[in-house]
Design an enzyme around this catalytic site. Structure first.
Site, PDB file in Angstrom:
ATOM      1  N   ALA A 143      -4.185 -13.835   9.533  1.00  0.00           N
ATOM      2  CA  ALA A 143      -4.601 -13.592  10.723  1.00  0.00           C
ATOM      3  C   ALA A 143      -3.605 -13.083  11.755  1.00  0.00           C
ATOM      4  O   ALA A 143      -3.694 -12.535  12.596  1.00  0.00           O
ATOM      5  CB  ALA A 143      -5.737 -14.347  11.498  1.00  0.00           C
TER       6      ALA A 143
ATOM      7  N   ARG B  29       7.604 -12.052  14.514  1.00  0.00           N
ATOM      8  CA  ARG B  29       8.880 -11.878  14.004  1.00  0.00           C
ATOM      9  C   ARG B  29       9.501 -10.724  13.251  1.00  0.00           C
ATOM     10  O   ARG B  29      10.625 -10.459  13.052  1.00  0.00           O
ATOM     11  CB  ARG B  29       9.339 -13.177  13.383  1.00  0.00           C
ATOM     12  CG  ARG B  29       9.099 -14.543  14.474  1.00  0.00           C
ATOM     13  CD  ARG B  29       9.374 -15.645  13.704  1.00  0.00           C
ATOM     14  NE  ARG B  29       8.165 -16.251  13.350  1.00  0.00           N
ATOM     15  CZ  ARG B  29       7.669 -17.186  12.714  1.00  0.00           C
ATOM     16  NH1 ARG B  29       8.760 -18.017  12.306  1.00  0.00           N
ATOM     17  NH2 ARG B  29       6.619 -17.556  12.383  1.00  0.00           N
TER      18      ARG B  29
ATOM     19  N   LYS C 141       1.835  -8.384   9.496  1.00  0.00           N
ATOM     20  CA  LYS C 141       2.798  -8.788   8.658  1.00  0.00           C
ATOM     21  C   LYS C 141       2.554  -8.708   7.160  1.00  0.00           C
ATOM     22  O   LYS C 141       3.260  -8.332   6.488  1.00  0.00           O
ATOM     23  CB  LYS C 141       3.332 -10.419   8.833  1.00  0.00           C
ATOM     24  CG  LYS C 141       4.047 -11.177   7.963  1.00  0.00           C
ATOM     25  CD  LYS C 141       4.766 -12.077   8.761  1.00  0.00           C
ATOM     26  CE  LYS C 141       3.938 -13.413   8.383  1.00  0.00           C
ATOM     27  NZ  LYS C 141       4.538 -14.504   9.129  1.00  0.00           N
TER      28      LYS C 141
ATOM     29  N   GLN D 292     -10.812 -14.706  12.633  1.00  0.00           N
ATOM     30  CA  GLN D 292     -10.631 -15.886  12.964  1.00  0.00           C
ATOM     31  C   GLN D 292     -10.891 -15.841  14.561  1.00  0.00           C
ATOM     32  O   GLN D 292     -10.979 -14.665  15.154  1.00  0.00           O
ATOM     33  CB  GLN D 292      -9.035 -16.183  13.031  1.00  0.00           C
ATOM     34  CG  GLN D 292      -8.654 -17.418  13.866  1.00  0.00           C
ATOM     35  CD  GLN D 292      -7.025 -17.675  13.506  1.00  0.00           C
ATOM     36  OE1 GLN D 292      -6.489 -16.815  12.633  1.00  0.00           O
ATOM     37  NE2 GLN D 292      -6.767 -18.651  14.319  1.00  0.00           N
TER      38      GLN D 292
ATOM     39  N   ASP E  97       1.800 -15.099   3.976  1.00  0.00           N
ATOM     40  CA  ASP E  97       3.277 -14.522   3.846  1.00  0.00           C
ATOM     41  C   ASP E  97       3.946 -15.199   2.802  1.00  0.00           C
ATOM     42  O   ASP E  97       5.118 -15.232   3.231  1.00  0.00           O
ATOM     43  CB  ASP E  97       3.504 -14.572   5.340  1.00  0.00           C
ATOM     44  CG  ASP E  97       3.872 -16.176   5.796  1.00  0.00           C
ATOM     45  OD1 ASP E  97       3.397 -16.810   5.012  1.00  0.00           O
ATOM     46  OD2 ASP E  97       4.358 -16.265   6.720  1.00  0.00           O
TER      47      ASP E  97
ATOM     48  N   LYS F 170       6.836  17.995  -9.997  1.00  0.00           N
ATOM     49  CA  LYS F 170       5.734  17.662  -9.189  1.00  0.00           C
ATOM     50  C   LYS F 170       4.483  17.834  -9.958  1.00  0.00           C
ATOM     51  O   LYS F 170       3.958  19.030 -10.259  1.00  0.00           O
ATOM     52  CB  LYS F 170       5.649  17.945  -7.830  1.00  0.00           C
ATOM     53  CG  LYS F 170       4.617  17.080  -7.051  1.00  0.00           C
ATOM     54  CD  LYS F 170       3.904  18.056  -6.029  1.00  0.00           C
ATOM     55  CE  LYS F 170       3.009  18.953  -6.436  1.00  0.00           C
ATOM     56  NZ  LYS F 170       2.167  19.782  -5.632  1.00  0.00           N
TER      57      LYS F 170
ATOM     58  N   ASN G 170      12.561  27.328 -22.315  1.00  0.00           N
ATOM     59  CA  ASN G 170      13.921  26.800 -21.723  1.00  0.00           C
ATOM     60  C   ASN G 170      13.903  27.324 -20.242  1.00  0.00           C
ATOM     61  O   ASN G 170      13.598  28.497 -20.094  1.00  0.00           O
ATOM     62  CB  ASN G 170      15.013  27.373 -22.233  1.00  0.00           C
ATOM     63  CG  ASN G 170      16.452  26.858 -21.913  1.00  0.00           C
ATOM     64  OD1 ASN G 170      16.749  25.737 -22.224  1.00  0.00           O
ATOM     65  ND2 ASN G 170      16.826  27.669 -20.843  1.00  0.00           N
TER      66      ASN G 170
ATOM     67  N   TYR H 112       3.167  27.316  -3.356  1.00  0.00           N
ATOM     68  CA  TYR H 112       2.504  26.943  -2.121  1.00  0.00           C
ATOM     69  C   TYR H 112       2.602  28.316  -0.991  1.00  0.00           C
ATOM     70  O   TYR H 112       3.630  29.010  -0.819  1.00  0.00           O
ATOM     71  CB  TYR H 112       3.152  26.068  -1.277  1.00  0.00           C
ATOM     72  CG  TYR H 112       2.467  25.434  -0.216  1.00  0.00           C
ATOM     73  CD1 TYR H 112       1.184  25.047  -0.011  1.00  0.00           C
ATOM     74  CD2 TYR H 112       3.296  25.008   1.008  1.00  0.00           C
ATOM     75  CE1 TYR H 112       0.660  24.653   1.137  1.00  0.00           C
ATOM     76  CE2 TYR H 112       2.721  24.467   2.164  1.00  0.00           C
ATOM     77  CZ  TYR H 112       1.376  24.396   2.261  1.00  0.00           C
ATOM     78  OH  TYR H 112       0.705  23.710   3.323  1.00  0.00           O
TER      79      TYR H 112
ATOM     80  N   ARG I 294      14.811  42.296 -10.840  1.00  0.00           N
ATOM     81  CA  ARG I 294      15.942  42.321 -10.117  1.00  0.00           C
ATOM     82  C   ARG I 294      16.475  43.823  -9.967  1.00  0.00           C
ATOM     83  O   ARG I 294      16.111  44.697 -10.700  1.00  0.00           O
ATOM     84  CB  ARG I 294      17.137  41.499 -10.466  1.00  0.00           C
ATOM     85  CG  ARG I 294      17.768  42.177 -11.915  1.00  0.00           C
ATOM     86  CD  ARG I 294      18.743  41.089 -12.415  1.00  0.00           C
ATOM     87  NE  ARG I 294      19.308  41.750 -13.565  1.00  0.00           N
ATOM     88  CZ  ARG I 294      19.460  40.734 -14.678  1.00  0.00           C
ATOM     89  NH1 ARG I 294      19.083  39.577 -14.783  1.00  0.00           N
ATOM     90  NH2 ARG I 294      19.998  41.366 -15.674  1.00  0.00           N
TER      91      ARG I 294
HETATM   92  C1  UD1 Z   1       3.901 -22.211   8.982  1.00  0.00           C
HETATM   93  C2  UD1 Z   1       3.602 -23.686   8.954  1.00  0.00           C
HETATM   94  C3  UD1 Z   1       5.089 -24.437   8.790  1.00  0.00           C
HETATM   95  C4  UD1 Z   1       5.430 -24.172   7.273  1.00  0.00           C
HETATM   96  C5  UD1 Z   1       5.487 -22.522   7.206  1.00  0.00           C
HETATM   97  C6  UD1 Z   1       5.625 -22.093   5.567  1.00  0.00           C
HETATM   98  C7  UD1 Z   1       1.870 -24.037  10.566  1.00  0.00           C
HETATM   99  C8  UD1 Z   1       1.485 -24.537  11.916  1.00  0.00           C
HETATM  100  N1  UD1 Z   1       3.178 -23.998  10.299  1.00  0.00           N
HETATM  101  O1  UD1 Z   1       4.663 -21.791   9.844  1.00  0.00           O
HETATM  102  O2  UD1 Z   1       4.985 -25.909   8.872  1.00  0.00           O
HETATM  103  O3  UD1 Z   1       7.062 -24.391   7.076  1.00  0.00           O
HETATM  104  O4  UD1 Z   1       4.277 -21.987   7.563  1.00  0.00           O
HETATM  105  O5  UD1 Z   1       5.955 -20.892   5.524  1.00  0.00           O
HETATM  106  O6  UD1 Z   1       1.102 -24.093   9.972  1.00  0.00           O
HETATM  107  N2  UD1 Z   1      -2.081 -17.179  10.651  1.00  0.00           N
HETATM  108  C9  UD1 Z   1      -3.223 -17.030  10.617  1.00  0.00           C
HETATM  109  N3  UD1 Z   1      -4.006 -17.392  12.077  1.00  0.00           N
HETATM  110  C10 UD1 Z   1      -3.034 -17.819  12.960  1.00  0.00           C
HETATM  111  C11 UD1 Z   1      -1.693 -17.724  12.817  1.00  0.00           C
HETATM  112  C12 UD1 Z   1      -1.141 -17.698  11.508  1.00  0.00           C
HETATM  113  O7  UD1 Z   1      -4.108 -16.843   9.828  1.00  0.00           O
HETATM  114  O8  UD1 Z   1      -3.727 -17.838  14.188  1.00  0.00           O
HETATM  115  C13 UD1 Z   1      -1.604 -17.019   9.334  1.00  0.00           C
HETATM  116  C14 UD1 Z   1      -0.384 -15.997   9.296  1.00  0.00           C
HETATM  117  O9  UD1 Z   1      -0.949 -14.464   9.045  1.00  0.00           O
HETATM  118  C15 UD1 Z   1       0.497 -16.365   8.123  1.00  0.00           C
HETATM  119  C16 UD1 Z   1       0.199 -17.944   7.977  1.00  0.00           C
HETATM  120  O10 UD1 Z   1      -0.890 -18.166   8.584  1.00  0.00           O
HETATM  121  O11 UD1 Z   1       0.135 -15.852   6.881  1.00  0.00           O
HETATM  122  C17 UD1 Z   1       1.409 -18.787   8.425  1.00  0.00           C
HETATM  123  O12 UD1 Z   1       1.404 -18.278   9.934  1.00  0.00           O
HETATM  124  P1  UD1 Z   1       3.102 -18.386  10.370  1.00  0.00           P
HETATM  125  O13 UD1 Z   1       2.880 -17.796  11.749  1.00  0.00           O
HETATM  126  O14 UD1 Z   1       3.860 -17.412   9.637  1.00  0.00           O
HETATM  127  O15 UD1 Z   1       3.474 -19.496  10.511  1.00  0.00           O
HETATM  128  P2  UD1 Z   1       5.180 -20.462  10.276  1.00  0.00           P
HETATM  129  O16 UD1 Z   1       5.588 -20.271  11.631  1.00  0.00           O
HETATM  130  O17 UD1 Z   1       5.626 -19.730   9.140  1.00  0.00           O
HETATM  131 MG    MG Z   2       5.338 -18.076   8.097  1.00  0.00          MG
END
Ligand code: UD1
Ligand code: MG
Length: 440
Positions: A12, A17, A24, A76, A104, A334, A359, A369, A422
């Site tokens: 979610a 970053r 992401k 969420q 991720d 293509k 050939n 086109y 030609r």
């Molecule tokens: C999270 C962990 C961290 C761990 C790291 C490993 C928490 C608080 N922290 O940090 O301890 O070392 O993963 O990779 O859990 N997401 C949601 N809803 C939200 C926020 C995030 O679904 O409200 C999802 C994101 O899309 C992502 C995953 O949760 O796929 C992790 O979120 P991210 O913000 O990447 O957490 P990190 O800072 O990496």
């Molecule tokens: Mg993460």
């Protein structure tokens, strides 16, 4: 498949970053979105998969529905309950245990996850409320730090909440947890957002479990499989690991590669037989390569190559089928079907069918086109196409025919004929000397 296991995938977050408008989890690694890999691996372990979405939920769900039709999506309540803990609230997993994965982490593999999900045989298994994945790193930058006291995990502190002393800890939370489902549902309401990010952290469940004297099992895992991707830098590093896995598999299966680190192969490509890939080769989509030699810096996208040789620097674009064919440098193909053809240099062959023994001379172009529609060029067997020919489609060139160099072909050519369009050459004797007499 584990009958007592549900899986929740967290997807979610916006992924700020990444500095991108694309969510992401839709950033790609080896041609597929990161979330694709999490779902694919999850499906190997469970029949009850929940994916949590919020940011651009429609786009993420729509993209995943192209691949998977048996996953439950949740939105969420991000306004009220942001964070990885908030993401899990409101979901009722069907089974006794629930594995929570971050969306991720594109490098996870189902076999590795089994370390976290199968605790049946350990003595403490009955009381086990939480198994968590832990990384022992040189530098834990970006990860939550795992606090271990007297050999036991006591809590996880997010990087943004760490004191300078805690920042030096190199034992990190990999971000995958296997909960006893009842424990998870009972304790989620106890999470608070009293932290630097004002979010509900799933990681706080560790401290809650410890306070209630529940046992927590840390499982040490390799970063190679559990790497979290938060930035484009992480994405690039994860892709290198993923590419190495793909290439290792093909190399072990007998595919030859020159300088494999320069070759890029998307997930979904199949390569078989006595195939040689030279340096800089890119194979994309669902390409199928069999007994072929692909020379330096050639690209093949969503195409089939059998007993063929292409490049260097050839580009085979989607929906092409090449059999027993030789394609040389700077040739673009293509949506074409070539069997037993030679096109050695500098050509564009699009929307065409070309048959055995033909050939194609250097500089040949299918003009497919007209600015509005695309048209087909059909070329039969044993046709000799002279250099610098333009074939204005739709056009059919029958078997055993010839086209003179420099021709623009607008009409069909019958079998046995020569076509020549030609203008006749005109020679002006001694013109050079007359022209330059005063100037040179
Ligand atoms: C999270 C962990 C961290 C761990 C790291 C490993 C928490 C608080 N922290 O940090 O301890 O070392 O993963 O990779 O859990 N997401 C949601 N809803 C939200 C926020 C995030 O679904 O409200 C999802 C994101 O899309 C992502 C995953 O949760 O796929 C992790 O979120 P991210 O913000 O990447 O957490 P990190 O800072 O990496
Ligand atoms: Mg993460």
């Amino acid at each position: 498949m584990q009958s007592n296991l549900s899986i929740i995938i967290l997807a979610a977050g916006a992924g700020t970053r990444m500095k991108s408008t694309l969510p992401k989890v839709l950033h790609k690694i080896s041609g597929k979105e990161m979330l694709y890999y999490s779902i694919e691996e999850a499906k190997k372990l469970s029949d009850d998969i929940h994916v949590v979405l919020y940011h651009q939920a429609d786009l993420v769900q729509g993209t995943m529905e192209k691949y998977f039709d048996d996953v439950t999506y949740h939105i969420q309540d991000h306004e009220k309950y942001p964070g990885t803990g908030g993401a899990v609230m409101g979901i009722t997993p069907h089974h006794e245990k629930v594995l929570v994965l971050n969306g991720d982490m594109p490098l996870i593999e189902a076999d590795e996850l089994k370390q976290l999900t199968s605790n049946e045989h350990s003595p403490e298994a009955r009381d086990l409320k939480l198994t968590m994945s832990v990384l022992d790193l040189k530098c834990a930058d970006g990860y939550g730090r795992v606090i271990i006291e007297k050999g036991k995990v006591t809590k996880i502190i997010e990087q943004k909440d760490c004191s300078s002393y805690e920042l030096d800890i190199t034992i990190a939370n990999a971000g995958i947890y296997c909960f006893n489902t009842d424990f998870l549902l009972e304790n989620l309401p106890k999470l608070s957002n009293d932290n630097a990010q004002k979010e509900y952290y799933i990681t706080d469940l560790v401290e809650i479990a410890v306070k209630d004297n529940h046992s927590i099992k840390p499982v040490y895992v390799k970063e190679e499989n559990f790497k979290g991707v938060n930035s484009k830098y992480d994405l690039a590093q994860a892709e290198v690991i993923h590419q190495n896995r793909i290439k290792e598999q093909f190399l072990k299966a007998g595919i030859a590669m020159r300088l494999p680190e320069t070759i890029y192969i998307e997930y979904g490509v199949t390569i078989e037989g006595e195939t040689i890939l030279e340096n800089g080769v890119t194979l994309l989509g669902n390409s199928k390569i069999c007994n072929s030699h692909i020379k330096t810096n050639s690209i093949v996208e969503d195409s089939i190559l059998e007993n063929s040789e292409i490049g260097p620097m050839a580009r085979i674009r989607p929906l092409s089928i090449l059999k027993d064919t030789h394609i040389g440098n700077f040739v673009e193909i293509k949506k074409s079907n070539l069997t037993g053809v030679k096109a050695g240099h500098l050509a564009y062959l699009g929307d065409s069918t070309i048959d055995e023994g033909t050939n194609v001379g250097a500089g040949t172009i299918t003009c497919n086109y007209d600015g509005v529609h695309k048209y087909k060029t059909i070329i039969g067997k044993n046709v000799f196409i002279g250099s610098d020919t333009q074939l204005v489609a739709p056009v059919t060139i029958e078997d055993n025919s010839m086209i003179a160099a420099g021709s623009t072909i607008t009409n069909d050519i019958k079998s046995g004929d020569l076509a020549l369009s030609r203008t006749k050459q005109k020679t002006v004797t001694g013109f050079f000397h007359r022209f330059f007499k005063d100037k040179k």
